[in-house]
Design a protein around this motif. Structure first.
Motif, PDB file in Angstrom:
ATOM      1  N   ARG B  47       0.827  -1.205   0.000  1.00  0.00           N
ATOM      2  CA  ARG B  47       0.000   0.000   0.000  1.00  0.00           C
ATOM      3  C   ARG B  47       0.862   1.256   0.000  1.00  0.00           C
ATOM      4  O   ARG B  47       0.568   2.218  -0.715  1.00  0.00           O
ATOM      5  CB  ARG B  47      -0.971  -0.029   1.194  1.00  0.00           C
ATOM      6  N   MET B  61      -0.688   7.009   8.006  1.00  0.00           N
ATOM      7  CA  MET B  61      -1.723   5.993   8.224  1.00  0.00           C
ATOM      8  C   MET B  61      -1.410   4.726   7.434  1.00  0.00           C
ATOM      9  O   MET B  61      -2.100   4.398   6.469  1.00  0.00           O
ATOM     10  CB  MET B  61      -3.082   6.518   7.769  1.00  0.00           C
ATOM     11  N   HIS B  63      -1.654   1.226   6.179  1.00  0.00           N
ATOM     12  CA  HIS B  63      -2.740   0.264   6.331  1.00  0.00           C
ATOM     13  C   HIS B  63      -2.599  -0.934   5.417  1.00  0.00           C
ATOM     14  O   HIS B  63      -2.083  -0.831   4.316  1.00  0.00           O
ATOM     15  CB  HIS B  63      -4.117   0.917   6.200  1.00  0.00           C
ATOM     16  N   GLY B  64      -3.037  -2.044   5.942  1.00  0.00           N
ATOM     17  CA  GLY B  64      -2.927  -3.280   5.188  1.00  0.00           C
ATOM     18  C   GLY B  64      -4.263  -3.989   5.147  1.00  0.00           C
ATOM     19  O   GLY B  64      -4.982  -4.062   6.141  1.00  0.00           O
ATOM     20  N   GLN B  65      -4.561  -4.461   3.946  1.00  0.00           N
ATOM     21  CA  GLN B  65      -5.782  -5.212   3.749  1.00  0.00           C
ATOM     22  C   GLN B  65      -5.298  -6.612   3.380  1.00  0.00           C
ATOM     23  O   GLN B  65      -4.666  -6.783   2.339  1.00  0.00           O
ATOM     24  CB  GLN B  65      -6.511  -4.557   2.585  1.00  0.00           C
ATOM     25  N   ILE B  96      -3.533   0.574  10.477  1.00  0.00           N
ATOM     26  CA  ILE B  96      -4.864  -0.006  10.329  1.00  0.00           C
ATOM     27  C   ILE B  96      -4.755  -1.374   9.659  1.00  0.00           C
ATOM     28  O   ILE B  96      -4.053  -1.514   8.662  1.00  0.00           O
ATOM     29  CB  ILE B  96      -5.749   0.917   9.465  1.00  0.00           C
ATOM     30  N   VAL B  98      -7.234  -4.496   8.146  1.00  0.00           N
ATOM     31  CA  VAL B  98      -8.580  -5.036   7.898  1.00  0.00           C
ATOM     32  C   VAL B  98      -8.461  -6.336   7.100  1.00  0.00           C
ATOM     33  O   VAL B  98      -7.608  -6.460   6.218  1.00  0.00           O
ATOM     34  CB  VAL B  98      -9.510  -4.047   7.145  1.00  0.00           C
ATOM     35  N   ARG B 103     -15.645  -8.548   6.790  1.00  0.00           N
ATOM     36  CA  ARG B 103     -15.472  -7.298   7.535  1.00  0.00           C
ATOM     37  C   ARG B 103     -16.797  -6.574   7.515  1.00  0.00           C
ATOM     38  O   ARG B 103     -17.519  -6.570   6.515  1.00  0.00           O
ATOM     39  CB  ARG B 103     -14.361  -6.462   6.922  1.00  0.00           C
ATOM     40  N   ASP B 105     -19.382  -3.382   7.708  1.00  0.00           N
ATOM     41  CA  ASP B 105     -19.438  -1.979   7.327  1.00  0.00           C
ATOM     42  C   ASP B 105     -19.220  -1.076   8.534  1.00  0.00           C
ATOM     43  O   ASP B 105     -18.648  -0.009   8.417  1.00  0.00           O
ATOM     44  CB  ASP B 105     -20.799  -1.662   6.699  1.00  0.00           C
ATOM     45  N   MET B 108     -15.612  -0.467   8.991  1.00  0.00           N
ATOM     46  CA  MET B 108     -15.063   0.358   7.923  1.00  0.00           C
ATOM     47  C   MET B 108     -15.517   1.814   8.088  1.00  0.00           C
ATOM     48  O   MET B 108     -14.778   2.745   7.789  1.00  0.00           O
ATOM     49  CB  MET B 108     -15.488  -0.179   6.554  1.00  0.00           C
ATOM     50  N   LYS B 109     -16.735   1.978   8.588  1.00  0.00           N
ATOM     51  CA  LYS B 109     -17.239   3.347   8.799  1.00  0.00           C
ATOM     52  C   LYS B 109     -16.493   4.046   9.931  1.00  0.00           C
ATOM     53  O   LYS B 109     -16.257   5.248   9.883  1.00  0.00           O
ATOM     54  CB  LYS B 109     -18.744   3.310   9.105  1.00  0.00           C
ATOM     55  N   ILE B 111     -13.372   3.537  10.721  1.00  0.00           N
ATOM     56  CA  ILE B 111     -12.067   3.910  10.171  1.00  0.00           C
ATOM     57  C   ILE B 111     -12.220   5.130   9.256  1.00  0.00           C
ATOM     58  O   ILE B 111     -11.406   6.054   9.286  1.00  0.00           O
ATOM     59  CB  ILE B 111     -11.431   2.713   9.430  1.00  0.00           C
ATOM     60  N   ALA B 112     -13.294   5.149   8.476  1.00  0.00           N
ATOM     61  CA  ALA B 112     -13.547   6.308   7.602  1.00  0.00           C
ATOM     62  C   ALA B 112     -13.727   7.570   8.440  1.00  0.00           C
ATOM     63  O   ALA B 112     -13.179   8.627   8.115  1.00  0.00           O
ATOM     64  CB  ALA B 112     -14.771   6.052   6.731  1.00  0.00           C
ATOM     65  N   SER B 115     -10.461   8.816   9.818  1.00  0.00           N
ATOM     66  CA  SER B 115      -9.690   9.476   8.759  1.00  0.00           C
ATOM     67  C   SER B 115     -10.146  10.920   8.569  1.00  0.00           C
ATOM     68  O   SER B 115      -9.339  11.827   8.401  1.00  0.00           O
ATOM     69  CB  SER B 115      -9.853   8.735   7.431  1.00  0.00           C
ATOM     70  N   LYS B 116     -11.461  11.114   8.612  1.00  0.00           N
ATOM     71  CA  LYS B 116     -11.997  12.474   8.440  1.00  0.00           C
ATOM     72  C   LYS B 116     -11.652  13.354   9.636  1.00  0.00           C
ATOM     73  O   LYS B 116     -11.296  14.514   9.484  1.00  0.00           O
ATOM     74  CB  LYS B 116     -13.514  12.424   8.284  1.00  0.00           C
TER      75      LYS B 116
END
Lengths: 104, 141
Positions: B47, B61, B63-65, B96, B98, B103, B105, B108-109, B111-112, B115-116
Motif C-alpha cells: 500500500r 496511516m 494500512h494493510g488489507q 490499520i 482489515v 469485515r 461496514d 469500515m465506517k 475507520i472512515a 480518517s476524516k
C-alpha cells in the motif's frame, strides 16, 4: 462554482474519505458548492444526483482505481488529480480546478 | 473496539519509518490481531508503494488489507520526536489492519470517520498532548 467529484483510493479504507472531507470543507470555505461521492470499502456513499452532475461546472476525479458510473460524466468538463495531493494540498487543488475551468 | 489500551503506544522511541512499521506490526501480532508478521508487513508496504500514507499534518496511516488480519484494528502510536516518513515529518501514526473477507461496514465506517476527524487540527492537537486514558477516549469514535 459548482464542483462535483469522486474519490477512490487503492484500498478504499482511509484516504477516500479523508479526501472527500478535505475537498468539501475547503471548497465551502472558499465559497464554492462542492459535493464529493466516495467509492470505497463501504461501496458508493454520498452518491451524486443527476441534478448535481447536470448543474456542476466541473467534475473532479481523485481516483487511483477504476470507478463505477463514468458514463454519468459524459460531456462534462473532467479534471483528474491525485488523491494524495487533494489531501496534502487541498486549497491548491481547488485553485487549480477553478483556474482550469475558467481558462477553458 | 478497534483500538484498546494495548494498541496504543505513546512516547514511542522509533526513529524511522521502517523501524516503527516493524514495531507496530509486532505489536499487532502479539495482540493476536494478525496471524502472520511477514504477510501483513508485505500488505503494508504494498500500500505504501501506491502512494505514501504520510500526507502532511504530522500523520501517517499505514494500512494493510490482508487475509492475515484476524479482526480489524487500529493501532495509535505517537513518537517522542517527529520522524521522517517519505516526504513528510510525522509524529502521529495510525496502523490499520482489515481482513479481506468478513469485515463489517460498521468497522469500515469507524475507520472512515477517524480518517476524516484527523483533518481537524484540534483533534490532532489533543492526540499530541493526551495521556493514555484520553488517547483511548479520543480513539473511540
Amino acid at each position: 462554482m459548482k464542483i462535483v467529484g469522486v474519490t477512490a483510493c487503492p484500498t478504499g479504507i482511509a484516504h477516500t474519505y479523508m479526501a472527500q472531507e478535505a475537498l468539501e470543507k475547503k471548497a465551502k470555505e472558499m465559497g464554492h458548492v462542492c459535493h464529493i461521492e466516495t467509492q470505497g470499502s463501504i461501496g458508493i456513499e454520498n452518491k451524486l444526483s443527476k441534478k448535481e452532475i447536470k448543474e456542476a461546472d466541473v467534475v473532479l476525479l481523485a481516483v487511483e482505481v477504476a470507478i463505477e458510473g463514468m458514463e454519468r460524466f459524459e460531456g462534462k468538463k473532467i479534471i483528474r488529480k491525485s488523491i494524495g495531493e487533494c489531501i496534502a494540498n487541498t486549497q491548491g487543488i481547488i485553485f487549480d480546478v477553478i483556474a482550469e475551468v475558467e481558462n477553458s | 473496539m478497534l483500538t484498546t489500551k494495548e494498541l496504543i503506544s505513546l512516547d514511542n522511541h522509533s526513529s524511522s519509518k521502517d523501524e516503527i512499521i516493524t514495531q507496530l506490526v509486532e505489536l499487532a501480532y502479539k495482540q493476536k490481531k494478525i496471524s502472520d508478521l511477514a504477510g501483513f508487513t508485505e500488505a503494508i508496504y504494498r500500500r505504501e508503494a501506491e502512494f505514501s500514507t504520510a500526507l502532511g499534518m504530522s500523520i501517517a496511516m499505514p494500512h494493510g488489507q490482508s487475509d492475515t488480519v484476524r479482526e480489524p484494528f487500529v493501532i495509535f502510536a505517537r513518537t517522542e520526536e517527529p520522524i521522517q516518513w517519505d516526504q513528510n515529518q510525522v509524529q502521529l501514526i495510525f496502523m490499520i489492519g482489515v481482513p479481506l473477507a468478513n469485515r463489517s461496514d460498521t468497522h469500515m465506517k469507524i475507520i472512515a470517520s477517524l480518517s476524516k476527524k484527523l483533518l481537524d487540527e484540534s483533534f490532532r492537537q489533543s492526540l499530541l498532548e493526551s495521556g493514555i486514558d484520553d488517547a483511548l477516549r479520543l480513539m473511540q469514535l
